[in-house]
Design a protein around this motif. Structure first.
Motif, PDB file in Angstrom:
ATOM      1  N   UNK A  40       0.871  -1.185   0.000  1.00 38.20           N
ATOM      2  CA  UNK A  40       0.000   0.000   0.000  1.00 38.20           C
ATOM      3  C   UNK A  40       0.904   1.230   0.000  1.00 38.20           C
ATOM      4  N   UNK A  41       0.613   2.169  -0.888  1.00 40.67           N
ATOM      5  CA  UNK A  41       1.309   3.461  -0.899  1.00 40.67           C
ATOM      6  C   UNK A  41       0.316   4.483  -0.341  1.00 40.67           C
ATOM      7  N   UNK A  42       0.607   5.006   0.841  1.00 43.17           N
ATOM      8  CA  UNK A  42      -0.287   5.956   1.498  1.00 43.17           C
ATOM      9  C   UNK A  42       0.073   7.369   1.044  1.00 43.17           C
ATOM     10  N   UNK A  43      -0.778   7.944   0.179  1.00 44.38           N
ATOM     11  CA  UNK A  43      -0.515   9.292  -0.345  1.00 44.38           C
ATOM     12  C   UNK A  43      -1.421  10.345   0.282  1.00 44.38           C
ATOM     13  N   UNK A  44      -2.125   9.988   1.334  1.00 41.03           N
ATOM     14  CA  UNK A  44      -2.998  10.947   2.016  1.00 41.03           C
ATOM     15  C   UNK A  44      -2.244  11.513   3.218  1.00 41.03           C
ATOM     16  N   UNK A  52      -4.362   2.759  10.264  1.00 39.58           N
ATOM     17  CA  UNK A  52      -5.270   1.605  10.239  1.00 39.58           C
ATOM     18  C   UNK A  52      -4.554   0.278  10.132  1.00 39.58           C
ATOM     19  N   UNK A  53      -3.282   0.313   9.753  1.00 36.07           N
ATOM     20  CA  UNK A  53      -2.475  -0.914   9.712  1.00 36.07           C
ATOM     21  C   UNK A  53      -1.498  -0.985  10.891  1.00 36.07           C
ATOM     22  N   UNK A  54      -1.754  -0.135  11.900  1.00 32.42           N
ATOM     23  CA  UNK A  54      -0.990  -0.233  13.146  1.00 32.42           C
ATOM     24  C   UNK A  54       0.385   0.410  13.110  1.00 32.42           C
ATOM     25  N   UNK A  76      13.522   1.850   0.806  1.00 27.15           N
ATOM     26  CA  UNK A  76      13.909   2.564   2.022  1.00 27.15           C
ATOM     27  C   UNK A  76      12.715   3.082   2.827  1.00 27.15           C
ATOM     28  N   UNK A  77      11.629   3.441   2.152  1.00 23.49           N
ATOM     29  CA  UNK A  77      10.483   4.007   2.896  1.00 23.49           C
ATOM     30  C   UNK A  77       9.467   2.950   3.329  1.00 23.49           C
ATOM     31  N   UNK A  78       9.530   1.757   2.735  1.00 25.61           N
ATOM     32  CA  UNK A  78       8.519   0.727   3.003  1.00 25.61           C
ATOM     33  C   UNK A  78       8.714   0.081   4.373  1.00 25.61           C
ATOM     34  N   UNK A  79       7.579  -0.177   5.043  1.00 22.11           N
ATOM     35  CA  UNK A  79       7.599  -0.831   6.355  1.00 22.11           C
ATOM     36  C   UNK A  79       6.733  -2.087   6.315  1.00 22.11           C
ATOM     37  N   UNK A  80       7.110  -3.131   7.052  1.00 23.00           N
ATOM     38  CA  UNK A  80       6.247  -4.307   7.125  1.00 23.00           C
ATOM     39  C   UNK A  80       5.019  -4.004   7.994  1.00 23.00           C
ATOM     40  N   UNK A  81       3.961  -4.778   7.820  1.00 23.40           N
ATOM     41  CA  UNK A  81       2.780  -4.655   8.687  1.00 23.40           C
ATOM     42  C   UNK A  81       2.576  -5.984   9.408  1.00 23.40           C
ATOM     43  N   UNK A  82       1.567  -6.019  10.259  1.00 24.45           N
ATOM     44  CA  UNK A  82       1.259  -7.262  10.990  1.00 24.45           C
ATOM     45  C   UNK A  82       0.629  -8.305  10.069  1.00 24.45           C
ATOM     46  N   UNK A  83       0.271  -7.891   8.849  1.00 24.07           N
ATOM     47  CA  UNK A  83      -0.348  -8.811   7.892  1.00 24.07           C
ATOM     48  C   UNK A  83       0.746  -9.441   7.035  1.00 24.07           C
ATOM     49  N   UNK A  84       0.878 -10.762   7.043  1.00 29.79           N
ATOM     50  CA  UNK A  84       1.875 -11.399   6.171  1.00 29.79           C
ATOM     51  C   UNK A  84       1.634 -11.015   4.706  1.00 29.79           C
ATOM     52  N   UNK A 226     -15.008  -0.159  13.416  1.00 27.27           N
ATOM     53  CA  UNK A 226     -14.235  -0.265  14.661  1.00 27.27           C
ATOM     54  C   UNK A 226     -12.771  -0.635  14.415  1.00 27.27           C
ATOM     55  N   UNK A 227     -12.529  -1.441  13.395  1.00 26.79           N
ATOM     56  CA  UNK A 227     -11.208  -2.054  13.187  1.00 26.79           C
ATOM     57  C   UNK A 227     -10.039  -1.066  13.177  1.00 26.79           C
ATOM     58  N   UNK A 228     -10.124   0.103  12.475  1.00 25.20           N
ATOM     59  CA  UNK A 228      -8.959   0.997  12.425  1.00 25.20           C
ATOM     60  C   UNK A 228      -8.502   1.487  13.796  1.00 25.20           C
ATOM     61  N   UNK A 229      -9.440   1.631  14.748  1.00 22.70           N
ATOM     62  CA  UNK A 229      -9.047   2.124  16.069  1.00 22.70           C
ATOM     63  C   UNK A 229      -8.185   1.095  16.813  1.00 22.70           C
ATOM     64  N   UNK A 230      -8.189  -0.143  16.336  1.00 21.60           N
ATOM     65  CA  UNK A 230      -7.329  -1.194  16.902  1.00 21.60           C
ATOM     66  C   UNK A 230      -6.077  -1.413  16.034  1.00 21.60           C
ATOM     67  N   UNK A 231      -5.913  -0.573  15.001  1.00 21.58           N
ATOM     68  CA  UNK A 231      -4.757  -0.695  14.115  1.00 21.58           C
ATOM     69  C   UNK A 231      -4.770  -1.975  13.308  1.00 21.58           C
ATOM     70  N   UNK A 232      -5.980  -2.442  12.978  1.00 26.60           N
ATOM     71  CA  UNK A 232      -6.095  -3.701  12.239  1.00 26.60           C
ATOM     72  C   UNK A 232      -7.067  -3.554  11.071  1.00 26.60           C
ATOM     73  N   UNK A 233      -6.819  -4.282   9.980  1.00 28.65           N
ATOM     74  CA  UNK A 233      -7.831  -4.399   8.936  1.00 28.65           C
ATOM     75  C   UNK A 233      -9.037  -5.154   9.507  1.00 28.65           C
ATOM     76  N   UNK A 234     -10.226  -4.884   8.989  1.00 27.72           N
ATOM     77  CA  UNK A 234     -11.427  -5.585   9.458  1.00 27.72           C
ATOM     78  C   UNK A 234     -11.269  -7.094   9.314  1.00 27.72           C
TER      79      UNK A 234
END
Length: 264
Positions: A40-44, A52-54, A76-84, A226-234
């Protein structure tokens, strides 16, 4: 046989609150869940996809701002998420200054395209770009870089009015800076089956745009909200809820359309 080049899909609508970021996060998660390697490239500048991805704001040492000004690479700018299988190029408020930084450069609308054409970006099968709710230099970069645009559309009274403006913009981009840009599809979001107006909007949009509209309807769903407030995808927060199931269904439609477009 060579592996096909990754697909870049921009998720755009100039209207806010239509489910762009929710769609980006959950579609990306659904694609990752079936084994696709996704970025995902977050341009906002608000950075809701990153949150929302923690990805905590204090951990975003580099961002898509660095990508657009050319000081850092995708790797260099990319980060891993909790989602494999799912990574993110996060956003920071620095993006608000991009227009001033590169606005006079001749290649200003192609900065993201150049960054995503770098060899290290080829590890991804899908790159989803989440745009701000406006047509500015960030959105133009996203449309210039993409092969297709996916449009989330809220099931409400003014939906078609906003959509016609968006389709005109896509046509302008196609005729000026990106002749290969296609409409991947229109996804109807926040659908409430008990609401007669929502049913009418679905009917009108399908009548006007036919098979450009996905079969999948994304329902209005508390668990998805609700999901984004927990830093998780639904899909991680509650896989069995109606919203998560709809996004899994949408992912299979997206893949099917991408296969058809590659074969064409």
């Amino acid at each position: 046989m060579n592996k096909p080049k990754h697909r870049i899909i921009t998720i755009a609508n100039q209207k806010g609150g239509v489910g762009k970021t929710t769609t980006a996060i959950n579609l990306a998660t659904a694609l990752a869940a079936i084994g696709e390697n996704v970025l995902i490239v977050d341009l906002d500048p608000q950075g809701n996809a990153s949150t929302g991805l923690g990805i905590d704001r204090k951990d975003r040492k580099l961002s898509t701002y660095d990508l657009l000004v050319g000081s850092q690479s995708v790797l260099e700018v990319t980060m891993p998420t909790a989602v494999p299988n799912l990574a993110i190029a996060p956003s920071t408020m620095d993006l608000l200054g991009v227009e001033m930084e590169i606005g006079r450069e001749s290649d200003r609308v192609y900065r993201l395209k150049k960054a995503l054409e770098a060899p290290e970006a080829s590890i991804y099968d899908y790159i989803l770009v989440d745009c701000p709710p406006s047509f500015n230099l960030l959105t133009m970069n996203a449309l210039a870089a993409a092969q297709s645009v996916l449009v989330p559309l809220q099931c409400e009274f003014f939906a078609l009015e906003g959509l016609s403006q968006l389709l005109e913009t896509v046509e302008q981009v196609r005729s000026t800076i990106n002749p290969g840009l296609d409409i991947q599809g229109i996804v109807l979001t926040m659908f409430d089956s008990r609401n007669n107006l929502a049913q009418q909007v679905v009917s009108d949009v399908r009548e006007h745009l036919g098979d450009k509209v996905y079969h999948t309807l994304i329902p209005r769903n508390v668990r998805v909200s609700e999901a984004p407030s927990y830093g998780k995808p639904a899909i991680l927060y509650d896989l069995k809820c109606a919203g998560s199931q709809a996004y899994l269904q949408l992912a299979s439609e997206v893949i099917q359309r991408e296969r058809q477009s590659r074969a064409a």
